[in-house]
Design a protein around this motif. Sequence first.
Motif, PDB file in Angstrom:
ATOM      1  N   VAL A 145      91.793  81.268  33.120  1.00 11.84           N
ATOM      2  CA  VAL A 145      92.309  80.620  31.913  1.00 11.84           C
ATOM      3  C   VAL A 145      91.847  79.166  31.869  1.00 11.84           C
ATOM      4  CG1 VAL A 145      94.396  79.849  30.716  1.00 11.84           C
ATOM      5  CG2 VAL A 145      94.303  82.148  31.705  1.00 11.84           C
ATOM      6  N   GLY A 146      91.931  78.479  33.004  1.00  9.09           N
ATOM      7  CA  GLY A 146      91.468  77.095  33.065  1.00  9.09           C
ATOM      8  C   GLY A 146      89.990  76.968  32.755  1.00  9.09           C
ATOM      9  N   GLN A 147      89.203  77.892  33.288  1.00  6.92           N
ATOM     10  CA  GLN A 147      87.764  77.895  33.020  1.00  6.92           C
ATOM     11  C   GLN A 147      87.491  78.094  31.527  1.00  6.92           C
ATOM     12  OE1 GLN A 147      85.786  81.291  34.721  1.00  6.92           O
ATOM     13  NE2 GLN A 147      83.724  80.440  34.452  1.00  6.92           N
ATOM     14  N   ALA A 148      88.234  79.030  30.925  1.00  7.45           N
ATOM     15  CA  ALA A 148      88.058  79.302  29.500  1.00  7.45           C
ATOM     16  C   ALA A 148      88.443  78.097  28.659  1.00  7.45           C
ATOM     17  CB  ALA A 148      88.891  80.520  29.099  1.00  7.45           C
ATOM     18  N   ALA A 149      89.544  77.437  29.036  1.00  4.12           N
ATOM     19  CA  ALA A 149      89.994  76.263  28.285  1.00  4.12           C
ATOM     20  C   ALA A 149      88.945  75.146  28.337  1.00  4.12           C
ATOM     21  CB  ALA A 149      91.329  75.778  28.837  1.00  4.12           C
ATOM     22  N   LYS A 150      88.338  74.944  29.490  1.00  2.00           N
ATOM     23  CA  LYS A 150      87.301  73.904  29.610  1.00  2.00           C
ATOM     24  C   LYS A 150      86.101  74.218  28.725  1.00  2.00           C
ATOM     25  CE  LYS A 150      88.395  72.358  34.313  1.00  2.00           C
ATOM     26  NZ  LYS A 150      87.927  72.300  35.725  1.00  2.00           N
ATOM     27  N   LEU A 151      85.726  75.492  28.698  1.00  2.00           N
ATOM     28  CA  LEU A 151      84.587  75.885  27.869  1.00  2.00           C
ATOM     29  C   LEU A 151      84.899  75.668  26.389  1.00  2.00           C
ATOM     30  CD1 LEU A 151      81.767  77.165  27.656  1.00  2.00           C
ATOM     31  CD2 LEU A 151      82.884  79.406  27.602  1.00  2.00           C
ATOM     32  N   LEU A 152      86.085  76.084  25.955  1.00  2.00           N
ATOM     33  CA  LEU A 152      86.475  75.899  24.559  1.00  2.00           C
ATOM     34  C   LEU A 152      86.504  74.410  24.187  1.00  2.00           C
ATOM     35  CD1 LEU A 152      89.293  78.590  24.254  1.00  2.00           C
ATOM     36  CD2 LEU A 152      87.268  78.465  22.802  1.00  2.00           C
TER      37      LEU A 152
ATOM     38  N   ASP B 179      79.182  78.346  18.853  1.00  2.00           N
ATOM     39  CA  ASP B 179      78.613  78.275  20.207  1.00  2.00           C
ATOM     40  C   ASP B 179      79.570  78.836  21.248  1.00  2.00           C
ATOM     41  OD1 ASP B 179      80.420  76.195  19.959  1.00  2.00           O
ATOM     42  OD2 ASP B 179      79.114  74.669  20.855  1.00  2.00           O
ATOM     43  N   VAL B 180      80.877  78.818  20.953  1.00  2.00           N
ATOM     44  CA  VAL B 180      81.876  79.462  21.816  1.00  2.00           C
ATOM     45  C   VAL B 180      82.841  80.227  20.922  1.00  2.00           C
ATOM     46  CG1 VAL B 180      83.717  79.168  23.504  1.00  2.00           C
ATOM     47  CG2 VAL B 180      81.717  77.668  23.573  1.00  2.00           C
ATOM     48  N   VAL B 181      83.028  81.497  21.229  1.00  2.00           N
ATOM     49  CA  VAL B 181      83.919  82.347  20.443  1.00  2.00           C
ATOM     50  C   VAL B 181      85.095  82.775  21.315  1.00  2.00           C
ATOM     51  CG1 VAL B 181      84.161  84.539  19.203  1.00  2.00           C
ATOM     52  CG2 VAL B 181      82.045  83.209  18.986  1.00  2.00           C
ATOM     53  N   LEU B 182      86.309  82.518  20.815  1.00  2.00           N
ATOM     54  CA  LEU B 182      87.515  83.045  21.442  1.00  2.00           C
ATOM     55  C   LEU B 182      87.846  84.349  20.732  1.00  2.00           C
ATOM     56  CD1 LEU B 182      89.948  82.930  23.322  1.00  2.00           C
ATOM     57  CD2 LEU B 182      91.089  81.427  21.656  1.00  2.00           C
ATOM     58  N   LEU B 183      87.662  85.453  21.439  1.00  2.00           N
ATOM     59  CA  LEU B 183      87.772  86.792  20.860  1.00  2.00           C
ATOM     60  C   LEU B 183      89.096  87.420  21.294  1.00  2.00           C
ATOM     61  CD1 LEU B 183      86.182  89.015  19.268  1.00  2.00           C
ATOM     62  CD2 LEU B 183      85.285  89.768  21.477  1.00  2.00           C
ATOM     63  N   LEU B 184      90.017  87.557  20.354  1.00  2.00           N
ATOM     64  CA  LEU B 184      91.363  88.050  20.661  1.00  2.00           C
ATOM     65  C   LEU B 184      91.564  89.458  20.091  1.00  2.00           C
ATOM     66  CD1 LEU B 184      93.518  84.880  19.835  1.00  2.00           C
ATOM     67  CD2 LEU B 184      92.513  85.548  22.031  1.00  2.00           C
ATOM     68  N   GLY B 185      91.799  90.424  20.968  1.00  2.00           N
ATOM     69  CA  GLY B 185      92.151  91.770  20.521  1.00  2.00           C
ATOM     70  C   GLY B 185      91.085  92.457  19.693  1.00  2.00           C
TER      71      GLY B 185
ATOM     72  N   TYR C 212      94.115  69.433  22.915  1.00  2.00           N
ATOM     73  CA  TYR C 212      92.802  69.717  22.314  1.00  2.00           C
ATOM     74  C   TYR C 212      92.926  70.039  20.830  1.00  2.00           C
ATOM     75  CZ  TYR C 212      88.848  72.606  20.869  1.00  2.00           C
ATOM     76  OH  TYR C 212      87.803  73.145  20.178  1.00  2.00           O
ATOM     77  N   ARG C 213      92.003  69.510  20.033  1.00  2.00           N
ATOM     78  CA  ARG C 213      91.851  69.863  18.625  1.00  2.00           C
ATOM     79  C   ARG C 213      90.381  70.168  18.360  1.00  2.00           C
ATOM     80  NH1 ARG C 213      96.448  69.952  14.958  1.00  2.00           N
ATOM     81  NH2 ARG C 213      95.183  68.954  13.348  1.00  2.00           N
ATOM     82  N   SER C 214      90.163  71.221  17.613  1.00  2.00           N
ATOM     83  CA  SER C 214      88.795  71.653  17.328  1.00  2.00           C
ATOM     84  C   SER C 214      88.034  70.622  16.510  1.00  2.00           C
ATOM     85  CB  SER C 214      88.820  72.974  16.560  1.00  2.00           C
ATOM     86  OG  SER C 214      87.545  73.325  16.094  1.00  2.00           O
TER      87      SER C 214
END
Length: 555
Positions: A189-196, A260-266, A326-328
């Motif tokens: 989860v931490g790794q994913a958060a850093k990437l996002l 460039d980074v996609v958070l894919l949910l469900g 974080y804000r996009s």
Amino acid sequence: MASVIAQTLKDLGVQHVFGIVGIPVIEVAEALIAKGIRFVSFRNEQAATYAASVYGYLTGRPGVCLVVGGPGVIHALSGVENARANAFPLLLLAGSAESHQREKGAFQELNQVSAALPYTKMAAQPASVSSVPPLLEKAYRTAYFGRPGATYIDLPADIIQAKLPEGASIESVTNPGAPPKSMADPSRVGQAAKLLASAKSPLLIVGKGVAYARAEDSVRRLFEATKIPFLPTPMGKGVLPDDHELNMSASRSAALKSADVVLLLGARLNWILHYGESPKFRPDVKFVQVDIAAEELGNNGGDADLGLVGDVGLVSQQLLQALGSYRSPPVPRAVAENRSKNVAKASKTESDTTPPLKYQAVYKAIRETLSEVVPKTRNIVYVSEGANTMDVSRSSFPLNSPRNRLDAGTNATMGVGMGYAIAAKCAQPEDLIVAIEGDSAFGFSAMEIETAVRSKLPMVIYVMNNSGIYHGVDPSAYSSSNPLPSTALQLNTKYHALAEALGAQGFEVSTIDQIKQATEKAVNSNKVTVINVIIDPGKDKKLEFGWMASTKPKI
């Protein structure tokens, strides 16, 4: 034994069973009714299993379908495969030949366990009368624990018709309750958060798995905190409000290409999302995929090392915490401009009421009339199938709540419409059910209008009648001596008259005013109503499904 089967299903919390009866399952259906379980009797096993599968999606508990053996099971396998492909929980029960008649050419004899096994999480036949309740419980639980899917239990006639010795009893079962939920590995989860957080153009894709998991509250909190632009899949619509300015549906292609980074949910990286591959996506795109099944991670263009396994609601909460403040970044200018241009273009298209009517103008009239005549507090569930009918309707009916759009799904299955509409009305009786059917797709299950009428399940059904599959042909072709194209259907078929013959209310319409009047009458009547909408045949349109066209490899 039929009474024991019925009591077991009642103990498991089953309230509806869909199906078609015949020897030997009539006894089971009657026992279900006697126990207070509603049995909805269909005209075709395919439609019955489609209904049971989407009932499972809507309720979060397996839909149950009961059919006869042999050809009944073969027909029902269409719904079983549909449940597998869409990860809908379904329990199929079927009668079969008496045990001592196996391999003798018995009535409707078929190795049904083997037939069902490729499409199910579990397929079995009880070895004895006493093993029936625990086997039913296992099949029911297996259908919705873990990744949902279909299960099958074979019920030989001698098991169904067995009589328990006087004074004998069979151990009852316990309702398994809600399936367990798990969080993702915190380090991942931490790794994913850093990437996002490092992304210049992040994108949130919301699939129907979020809707099924009832994870909308967690996903909405994540979205509101981060303001990542989002894109719903067709049945993921409504998890996040369609009318939000960060909904990129109107600029789908540009949003996918920019990310460039996609958070894919469900959601899965299948054909609906172009496999996560170029040319629809950037070659260097990274996917943070959240899925309940570890084996899904890394498929096609996905990144296995970035995937998160767990309940999408709980993992969304973990990501929210890990992302902190974080804000996009803002939507890329080119994507925003493309969105604005497409919104304006769509508005212009749906305002064109020149006869013969196009899909967009019809949908605008339906949408506006429903907004006027349906109370704001009443929920509307839209069912849609048929290539163009379904594709155009996806953007024509904005949703702000989840599980309010049911369509042909992962397998693009035609024929699901009436079964889905009936199941939706059973699961959510206070809701208005609106089915928008292509005329070709409607033909697969039109007789289920009688099922809805007989079962007193009011709904509004629009048949988009262009007299063809994908599109119709020039009307002059019907008077020609040349054979009709394979895509042609009978010109302007009287589907409303068929509905009236089956006990429903029917209207034929071809103008905006007629559509509005028929819609108002349909809603206010609280009857099963079929509105036969005569539209432009689109005879000069190219035969191609838009989503797949751009993924064809260049030769």
